[in-house]
Structures are given as structure tokens and as C-alpha cells.
Design a protein around this motif. Structure first.
Motif, PDB file in Angstrom:
ATOM      1  N   PRO A 114      -5.516  -5.152  -2.964  1.00  0.00           N
ATOM      2  CA  PRO A 114      -4.361  -5.552  -2.145  1.00  0.00           C
ATOM      3  C   PRO A 114      -3.655  -4.336  -1.553  1.00  0.00           C
ATOM      4  N   ALA A 115      -3.217  -4.464  -0.321  1.00  0.00           N
ATOM      5  CA  ALA A 115      -2.560  -3.344   0.351  1.00  0.00           C
ATOM      6  C   ALA A 115      -1.302  -2.904  -0.398  1.00  0.00           C
ATOM      7  N   MET A 116      -0.571  -3.876  -0.973  1.00  0.00           N
ATOM      8  CA  MET A 116       0.654  -3.515  -1.678  1.00  0.00           C
ATOM      9  C   MET A 116       0.367  -2.678  -2.926  1.00  0.00           C
ATOM     10  N   THR A 117      -0.698  -3.039  -3.623  1.00  0.00           N
ATOM     11  CA  THR A 117      -1.090  -2.261  -4.801  1.00  0.00           C
ATOM     12  C   THR A 117      -1.513  -0.860  -4.398  1.00  0.00           C
ATOM     13  N   VAL A 118      -2.273  -0.767  -3.317  1.00  0.00           N
ATOM     14  CA  VAL A 118      -2.712   0.539  -2.820  1.00  0.00           C
ATOM     15  C   VAL A 118      -1.503   1.393  -2.442  1.00  0.00           C
ATOM     16  N   ALA A 119      -0.481   0.760  -1.827  1.00  0.00           N
ATOM     17  CA  ALA A 119       0.703   1.510  -1.413  1.00  0.00           C
ATOM     18  C   ALA A 119       1.409   2.136  -2.616  1.00  0.00           C
ATOM     19  N   VAL A 120       1.528   1.380  -3.713  1.00  0.00           N
ATOM     20  CA  VAL A 120       2.149   1.940  -4.922  1.00  0.00           C
ATOM     21  C   VAL A 120       1.328   3.112  -5.457  1.00  0.00           C
TER      22      VAL A 120
ATOM     23  N   PHE B 224       5.625   2.136  -1.594  1.00  0.00           N
ATOM     24  CA  PHE B 224       5.246   3.551  -1.549  1.00  0.00           C
ATOM     25  C   PHE B 224       6.433   4.412  -1.985  1.00  0.00           C
ATOM     26  N   GLY B 225       7.625   4.058  -1.478  1.00  0.00           N
ATOM     27  CA  GLY B 225       8.806   4.806  -1.872  1.00  0.00           C
ATOM     28  C   GLY B 225       9.073   4.731  -3.360  1.00  0.00           C
ATOM     29  N   LEU B 226       8.934   3.542  -3.941  1.00  0.00           N
ATOM     30  CA  LEU B 226       9.137   3.398  -5.381  1.00  0.00           C
ATOM     31  C   LEU B 226       8.051   4.124  -6.173  1.00  0.00           C
ATOM     32  N   GLY B 227       6.806   3.990  -5.716  1.00  0.00           N
ATOM     33  CA  GLY B 227       5.706   4.674  -6.405  1.00  0.00           C
ATOM     34  C   GLY B 227       5.863   6.179  -6.389  1.00  0.00           C
TER      35      GLY B 227
END
Length: 335
Positions: free
Chosen positions: A37-43, A293-296
Motif C-alpha cells: 500500500p502506498a500509505m505503508t510505503v510512505a511511512v 511520511f512526516g510522522l514516519g
């Protein structure tokens, strides 16, 4: 005078641009590997950026103001647009029995996770944030709950990392259990929707069993998302009651949650055409991806490993709890 707002916003630009660039990269990786998932990749990209020698200095320095802004403000905007995925008639079509079972899964997993986190003595708001993320809708629920409780953004980092870790684990593990458990594609989709955390992770898990499983998973998952509003509102009321007189009180229902409900109502009217809904879905992915991404990027792996063992155990036990409750609900749906 007009230049003042632009001057104040200028420090945010590098971090916001880096967040948007990371979303583009995450979506590209998702297109190449649909199971991710794109959201998982972003983190994950955010975590890498914060911990790799070549980028960690910039993340901690010039990019930090914009990354913090993305994690807070873009997250709320993304939650508002999440309402465009929900149609009331679809939810009502589930029937009271199915809807009641989904509500029971959310409430029991929330309470169970909160008790597990308390048993492991996790500090501050970590118990309620982890419970929100695991039981409702992943990082979006964590962001919403943190907003009403006034939780510092740095204290949301660990819960987001844990819900991402366990949601990614579900993508690989749940499909392997489908046949041993004797689940039909429809039942597997219902199980994924009832027990996997983030919407993107649900899609990645359920699509392995086909279109019927995916459709069932999305419907069940979005029913869980609907519960974000009442649970956040309840938490806000409790927070107001516990704060001393004269202190600043959180809104009973935050503005972005009202926006979420308004978008759900607007979608349910049927007035919005497919192009508008598709644009809204893309914009939602961009906003949430940039926020994640910011949180990660605030996750320091060394610190997490040094202080997070109890939190990791909490997350794994919660993951097992909601998987069991979700499976039990599916069995009861079909009984």
C-alpha cells in the motif's frame, strides 16, 4: 503586512515539498508492487529518511518544520476527504446483525487494546492512541484522537509506527491462514475488513482472494471508519470532564471530524460524479501519504528499539486480539 503570512510559511516549504515528493515515490512503488500500500510505503520512506546518514540531518533540521506541519494539518485534511469513501445506503444494507457485530469488534478491540497497553504501563496517551489505531482505521484514527486530546505530535510517532508494522504483517499473514481456516473468498474479505487496520492495508490483504473478497472487505472496513466520529467525540467529552476548570477545552466534535461527516453526507446524496470522487480519492491519498511520511520521519529506530519493547508486545497482542474478534464476527455473520 500581506507579506507576513508568506514569511511565516516559508520555513514550512522544504518539508512540505519533500513530503509531496515522497508521496509520488510511494505511489510509484505501489504501482510497481501493488501488494505494498502506498500509505505503508510512505511511512517506511519517512522512517528511512530519518535514520539514513545521508538524509537524517536534513530531516532533523531544515525539513523539520514542514514535516511537522504535514503530520498534523495534512492528516486532518486527509481525514475530511476520507468521508467521500462512505455511502450511508451501503452501510445500512449490511443489516443490523452485521453492523452490530462490526461495532462490537471495534469496541471490544478498543477496550482490549487499551487494557493491554495499561497492563504494560505505556505512558501518557499511548494506550488510547494505539487502541484507536488498531480498532478503527490506523494512522488516521491516531491523528484524530491525538487532536482532541491535545497529544504532542512526537507522542504519536510510536503508535503510528506500530500500527503500520502490524498492518503490514497482516498483509502477509492473513492470506496464508485463509485456507487452513476454511474461509470462502467472501468470508476472507469480511475478516480482512474487520481486523486489518488501515484502508490501504485492507485492500492489499483482501485483493489476494479476488473481487468478491475485496468488495466485502472495503464495505466492512468503511463501517469501522464511520465509528471514528462517535468514538473521537466520546473521547473529547471525557477529556473535557477530566481537565481542570479554566483550562482550554477541546471541541466536543473537532472541525475536521465535522468535515468528515459532511463529506460522507455529500457522497451519500449521489450528487458527486465519478470524476469528482476519483479526484477526491487521489487528493486524499496525497494528503494522508504526505502526513504519514512526516510522522514516519520522526521515528528514530534506535530510540524505538531502546524504549519500545513493551509497546511492541502491546501491538502484537492487540493484533492477535482484533484478528480473533474479526474471525469470530465473520463466523457469527454467517450463522
Amino acid at each position: 503586512m500581506p507579506a507576513a503570512p508568506f514569511a511565516a510559511a516559508r520555513p514550512l516549504v522544504p518539508g512540505l515539498l519533500s513530503s509531496l515528493a515522497a508521496v509520488v515515490l510511494a505511489m510509484g512503488i505501489h504501482l510497481l508492487i501493488p501488494a505494498l500500500p502506498a500509505m505503508t510505503v510512505a511511512v517506511v520512506l519517512g522512517i528511512l529518511a530519518a535514520n539514513l546518514p545521508g538524509s537524517s540531518q536534513a530531516v532533523a533540521g531544515i525539513l523539520r518544520p514542514g514535516l511537522n506541519s504535514a503530520g498534523k494539518h495534512l492528516m486532518r485534511a486527509g481525514i475530511v476527504l476520507l468521508g467521500l469513501k462512505l455511502v450511508l445506503t451501503d452501510l445500512l444494507g449490511l443489516g443490523w446483525k452485521t453492523f452490530g457485530l462490526i461495532v462490537a469488534v471495534v469496541l471490544l478491540s478498543f477496550l482490549g487494546t487499551w487494557l493491554i497497553a495499561k497492563a504494560f504501563r505505556l505512558p501518557g496517551d499511548s494506550p488510547v492512541l494505539i487502541a484507536s489505531g488498531f480498532s478503527i482505521c490506523g494512522a488516521s484514527a491516531i491523528g484524530a484522537m491525538a487532536a482532541v486530546r491535545g497529544t504532542a505530535q512526537k507522542d504519536t510517532v510510536m503508535p503510528v509506527a506500530l500500527v503500520t508494522l502490524c498492518g503490514t504483517l497482516a498483509i502477509g499473514v492473513l492470506p496464508l491462514l485463509s485456507k487452513p481456516l476454511g474461509l470462502s473468498p467472501l468470508e476472507f474479505g469480511q475478516w480482512a475488513g474487520a481486523s486489518v487496520h488501515d484502508v490501504g492495508q485492507v485492500v492489499a490483504t483482501a485483493q489476494t482472494a479476488g473481487a468478491a473478497a475485496l468488495a466485502a472487505a472495503i464495505l466492512v472496513k468503511l463501517t469501522r471508519v464511520v465509528l471514528l466520529a462517535p468514538i473521537v467525540a466520546t473521547s473529547s467529552l471525557l477529556e473535557r470532564r477530566n481537565r481542570p476548570a479554566g483550562s482550554k477545552m477541546p471541541a466536543i466534535v473537532p472541525l475536521f471530524v465535522i468535515g468528515f461527516l459532511a463529506m460522507m453526507a455529500l457522497r451519500s446524496t449521489g450528487w458527486l460524479g465519478a470524476p469528482v470522487l476519483e479526484t477526491g480519492a487521489i487528493l486524499q491519498d496525497v494528503l494522508l501519504g504526505a502526513a504519514l511520511f512526516g510522522l514516519g520521519s520522526a521515528v528514530r529506530v534506535r530510540e524505538l528499539l531502546g524504549t519500545g519493547l513493551r509497546a511492541v508486545l502491546t501491538a502484537l497482542l492487540s493484533w492477535l486480539l482484533i484478528a480473533f474478534l474479526g474471525l469470530l464476527a465473520v463466523r457469527l455473520m454467517d450463522s
